[in-house]
Design a protein around this motif. Structure first.
Motif, mmCIF file in Angstrom:
data_model
loop_
_atom_site.group_PDB
_atom_site.id
_atom_site.type_symbol
_atom_site.label_atom_id
_atom_site.label_comp_id
_atom_site.label_asym_id
_atom_site.label_seq_id
_atom_site.Cartn_x
_atom_site.Cartn_y
_atom_site.Cartn_z
ATOM 1 N N ALA A 128 15.220 78.080 32.776
ATOM 2 C CA ALA A 128 15.631 76.725 33.156
ATOM 3 C C ALA A 128 14.475 75.778 32.860
ATOM 4 C CB ALA A 128 15.986 76.675 34.635
ATOM 5 N N ALA A 129 14.768 74.673 32.231
ATOM 6 C CA ALA A 129 13.709 73.745 31.820
ATOM 7 C C ALA A 129 14.001 72.337 32.321
ATOM 8 C CB ALA A 129 13.570 73.732 30.299
ATOM 9 N N GLN A 130 12.998 71.706 32.880
ATOM 10 C CA GLN A 130 13.141 70.297 33.254
ATOM 11 C C GLN A 130 13.217 69.419 32.000
ATOM 12 O OE1 GLN A 130 13.487 68.960 36.214
ATOM 13 N NE2 GLN A 130 12.880 70.581 37.625
ATOM 14 N N TRP A 131 12.679 69.941 30.903
ATOM 15 C CA TRP A 131 12.522 69.136 29.672
ATOM 16 C C TRP A 131 12.297 70.093 28.522
ATOM 17 C CZ3 TRP A 131 8.334 69.309 26.404
ATOM 18 C CH2 TRP A 131 8.196 68.269 25.480
ATOM 19 N N THR A 132 12.693 69.702 27.303
ATOM 20 C CA THR A 132 12.345 70.474 26.112
ATOM 21 C C THR A 132 11.908 69.512 25.001
ATOM 22 O OG1 THR A 132 14.500 70.483 24.978
ATOM 23 C CG2 THR A 132 14.154 72.140 26.726
ATOM 24 N N PRO A 133 11.157 70.012 24.024
ATOM 25 C CA PRO A 133 10.632 69.141 22.963
ATOM 26 C C PRO A 133 11.689 68.516 22.073
ATOM 27 C CG PRO A 133 9.361 71.171 23.086
ATOM 28 C CD PRO A 133 10.559 71.361 23.961
ATOM 29 N N VAL A 134 12.916 69.050 22.058
ATOM 30 C CA VAL A 134 13.923 68.540 21.125
ATOM 31 C C VAL A 134 14.783 67.419 21.709
ATOM 32 C CG1 VAL A 134 14.029 70.745 19.938
ATOM 33 C CG2 VAL A 134 15.674 70.271 21.764
ATOM 34 N N LEU A 135 14.605 67.100 22.983
ATOM 35 C CA LEU A 135 15.395 66.021 23.577
ATOM 36 C C LEU A 135 15.092 64.706 22.861
ATOM 37 C CD1 LEU A 135 15.006 66.977 27.349
ATOM 38 C CD2 LEU A 135 16.929 67.470 25.823
ATOM 39 N N LYS A 136 16.091 63.851 22.770
ATOM 40 C CA LYS A 136 15.972 62.664 21.918
ATOM 41 C C LYS A 136 15.859 61.366 22.721
ATOM 42 C CE LYS A 136 18.564 65.046 18.319
ATOM 43 N NZ LYS A 136 17.332 65.607 17.751
ATOM 44 N N TYR A 137 15.146 61.434 23.838
ATOM 45 C CA TYR A 137 14.995 60.255 24.685
ATOM 46 C C TYR A 137 13.952 59.297 24.124
ATOM 47 C CZ TYR A 137 17.519 63.012 28.171
ATOM 48 O OH TYR A 137 18.443 63.768 28.830
ATOM 49 N N LYS A 138 14.117 58.029 24.441
ATOM 50 C CA LYS A 138 13.105 57.020 24.151
ATOM 51 C C LYS A 138 12.120 56.982 25.313
ATOM 52 C CE LYS A 138 16.254 54.146 21.410
ATOM 53 N NZ LYS A 138 16.917 52.824 21.289
ATOM 54 N N ASP A 139 10.988 56.314 25.109
ATOM 55 C CA ASP A 139 9.968 56.270 26.153
ATOM 56 C C ASP A 139 9.158 54.985 26.019
ATOM 57 O OD1 ASP A 139 8.276 57.854 28.240
ATOM 58 O OD2 ASP A 139 6.836 57.086 26.789
ATOM 59 N N PRO A 140 8.816 54.344 27.154
ATOM 60 C CA PRO A 140 8.108 53.066 27.083
ATOM 61 C C PRO A 140 6.654 53.158 26.631
ATOM 62 C CG PRO A 140 8.399 53.753 29.367
ATOM 63 C CD PRO A 140 9.210 54.685 28.535
ATOM 64 N N VAL A 141 6.035 54.326 26.707
ATOM 65 C CA VAL A 141 4.633 54.468 26.314
ATOM 66 C C VAL A 141 4.499 55.096 24.922
ATOM 67 C CG1 VAL A 141 2.434 55.616 26.838
ATOM 68 C CG2 VAL A 141 3.774 54.567 28.675
ATOM 69 N N PHE A 142 5.203 56.203 24.687
ATOM 70 C CA PHE A 142 5.081 56.918 23.420
ATOM 71 C C PHE A 142 6.118 56.475 22.386
ATOM 72 C CE2 PHE A 142 2.965 59.556 26.485
ATOM 73 C CZ PHE A 142 1.874 60.046 25.796
ATOM 74 N N GLY A 143 7.115 55.753 22.836
ATOM 75 C CA GLY A 143 8.165 55.294 21.932
ATOM 76 C C GLY A 143 9.342 56.246 21.901
ATOM 77 N N SER A 144 9.042 57.555 21.828
ATOM 78 C CA SER A 144 10.104 58.553 21.794
ATOM 79 C C SER A 144 9.545 59.899 22.241
ATOM 80 C CB SER A 144 10.675 58.686 20.379
ATOM 81 O OG SER A 144 9.718 59.273 19.509
ATOM 82 N N ASN A 145 10.448 60.788 22.579
ATOM 83 C CA ASN A 145 10.069 62.146 22.941
ATOM 84 C C ASN A 145 9.340 62.832 21.770
ATOM 85 O OD1 ASN A 145 10.260 64.242 25.012
ATOM 86 N ND2 ASN A 145 11.545 65.333 23.559
ATOM 87 N N ALA A 146 9.845 62.608 20.562
ATOM 88 C CA ALA A 146 9.230 63.209 19.376
ATOM 89 C C ALA A 146 7.786 62.735 19.200
ATOM 90 C CB ALA A 146 10.053 62.873 18.135
ATOM 91 N N ASN A 147 7.528 61.470 19.460
ATOM 92 C CA ASN A 147 6.167 60.945 19.348
ATOM 93 C C ASN A 147 5.236 61.572 20.382
ATOM 94 O OD1 ASN A 147 6.938 59.283 17.272
ATOM 95 N ND2 ASN A 147 7.061 57.430 18.509
ATOM 96 N N PHE A 148 5.770 61.792 21.596
ATOM 97 C CA PHE A 148 4.980 62.450 22.633
ATOM 98 C C PHE A 148 4.589 63.856 22.193
ATOM 99 C CE2 PHE A 148 5.373 65.640 26.063
ATOM 100 C CZ PHE A 148 4.181 65.386 26.724
ATOM 101 N N VAL A 149 5.556 64.607 21.678
ATOM 102 C CA VAL A 149 5.290 65.981 21.226
ATOM 103 C C VAL A 149 4.223 65.982 20.135
ATOM 104 C CG1 VAL A 149 6.286 68.001 20.095
ATOM 105 C CG2 VAL A 149 7.583 66.808 21.876
ATOM 106 N N LYS A 150 4.347 65.052 19.201
ATOM 107 C CA LYS A 150 3.380 64.960 18.096
ATOM 108 C C LYS A 150 1.977 64.652 18.619
ATOM 109 C CE LYS A 150 2.563 62.470 13.747
ATOM 110 N NZ LYS A 150 3.083 61.401 12.845
ATOM 111 N N ALA A 151 1.872 63.690 19.544
ATOM 112 C CA ALA A 151 0.567 63.305 20.086
ATOM 113 C C ALA A 151 -0.047 64.452 20.882
ATOM 114 C CB ALA A 151 0.718 62.065 20.971
#
Length: 400
Positions: free
Chosen positions: A278-301
């Motif tokens: 069970a996961a609260q979150w996974t790297p493939v989720l496609k949410y936007k974010d006010p600091v990183f811009g997107s989930n994908a950007n967070f994973v990359k950083a």
């Protein structure tokens, strides 16, 4: 010489007078967190989440209040995975270090103890490391959490499995007797009953145990279709190893914590295959974010900074910090705890964890739990269907 001495005195006075002004350009957060001890793996991941947030925010200028930007600083103490020590350290952060913006520790027991201290001293805590329902039943005003609560942890997993072929009918539930794991088990039991499973085994074990052979033998005698383990990382490793040793072969094995940690595969190698988490979150989720811009950007950083892919513990720490930041910006202050609290109560914004809202107790509402499965040595999101990377493998092949 007299003139030089006079100038030194003047400069010293200027520095003393200016010091508060410079200090005011920094917003200080505090955290007591498990950097050593039995929860060190999870605790260090949460800290990494805090650190990538701090670095990213500061690169962007800091937290904006009105027309001014404030840099972020975080003071850490190691609670050594001890809830009592964590409480004392949060008290130290508040009373000695003068910090009232507290980022939560990892683990429900430590959040339980530290949030009581924050409440006592009028400090504010936002945490992304604990999900026990009991955290939100004490009438506290100053605790907010981003995790789906413990009693809902295994619901999506059991829902996903209910219509698989061959149809699973029986469930065994085993759990550590700590606050969080007990409540996960209670929720798993309720979900299993809701979806029509028969519960053939339901039992706890001592927290921190390194031998569950007796439990595994008892479960094997019940021959369940699904084995649900509710505990922490070390527990899951023991359960998997001893399930293999005693040839316990359910159609599915699923854990509340463990498979989402990078060390799960490292510790178990091929034996980690096909295990659900069970996961609260996974790297493939496609949410936007006010600091990183997107989930994908967070994973990359995160990968760029730490050379590993983040899991939900790290993302939970980052999300808690982001929510704290956005509430401070909305409140227009980092010193008025009441205004920041009101901003949190009215929070309704998309983050790495999806759209986050809180009820009056500080509990997150409306957030589900993705399900991952270890396939070819990697975590793969297999549920819900609209974000799944691949279909789940079921039934689980027998141990080699």
């Amino acid at each position: 010489m007299k003139r030089l001495g006079f100038m030194i005195v003047i400069l010293s006075l200027i520095c003393l007078l200016a010091a508060p002004l410079f200090a005011a350009d920094v917003i200080k957060f505090g955290a007591a967190i498990s950097l050593t001890g039995k929860l060190a793996k999870e605790g260090n991941l949460v800290k990494m989440g805090y650190e990538i947030w701090k670095e990213t925010v500061n690169k962007k200028g800091g937290i904006k209040i009105g027309n001014k930007y404030y840099k972020v600083d975080i003071k850490y103490y190691d609670d050594e995975s001890d809830p009592n020590r964590a409480a004392k350290l949060v008290e130290k952060l508040i009373t000695e270090d003068g910090i009232k913006l507290i980022l939560g520790p990892y683990g429900s027991e430590s959040v339980f103890s530290t949030s009581a201290i924050a409440e006592k001293y009028g400090a504010l805590m936002v945490q992304g490391g604990a999900g026990a329902d009991k955290l939100y039943t004490r009438g506290f005003k100053n605790l907010f959490g981003v995790y789906t609560v413990a009693t809902e942890y295994m619901d999506d997993t059991l829902k996903m499995l209910q219509n698989k072929t061959p149809k699973p009918n029986t469930v065994a539930i085993v759990y550590s007797n700590d606050i969080f794991s007990t409540q996960v088990a209670q929720g798993a039991k309720a979900s299993a009953q809701k979806y029509g499973y028969k519960i053939v085994y339901y039992k706890d074990y001592p927290k921190g145990t390194q031998d569950l052979s007796t439990v595994i033998v008892e479960i094997k005698a019940k021959n369940p279709d699904i084995l649900i383990g509710c505990g922490h990382f070390q527990d899951t490793v023991v359960i998997v190893k001893q399930s293999k040793d005693y040839k316990l072969n359910p159609k599915a094995i699923a854990f509340s914590v463990g498979p989402t940690l990078p060390d799960f595969v490292t510790a178990l190698k091929g034996d980690a295959e096909y295990v659900f988490g069970a996961a609260q979150w996974t790297p493939v989720l496609k949410y936007k974010d006010p600091v990183f811009g997107s989930n994908a950007n967070f994973v990359k950083a995160f990968k760029s900074k730490f050379r590993v892919e983040p899991n939900y513990h790290a993302a939970g720490g980052t999300t808690a910090a982001i929510i704290f930041q956005r509430a401070i910006e909305k409140a227009g202050t980092f010193t008025d705890i009441n205004k920041i609290r009101q901003a949190l109560l009215s929070f309704n914004e998309e983050t790495l964890f999806g759209n986050i809202k809180f009820d009056a107790t500080g509990k997150v509402v409306g957030k589900g739990m993705p399900v991952i499965q270890i396939l070819k040595g990697a975590q793969r999101t297999v549920y819900p269907d609209n974000v799944a990377e691949t279909r789940p493998v079921y039934p689980k092949p027998a141990w080699r």
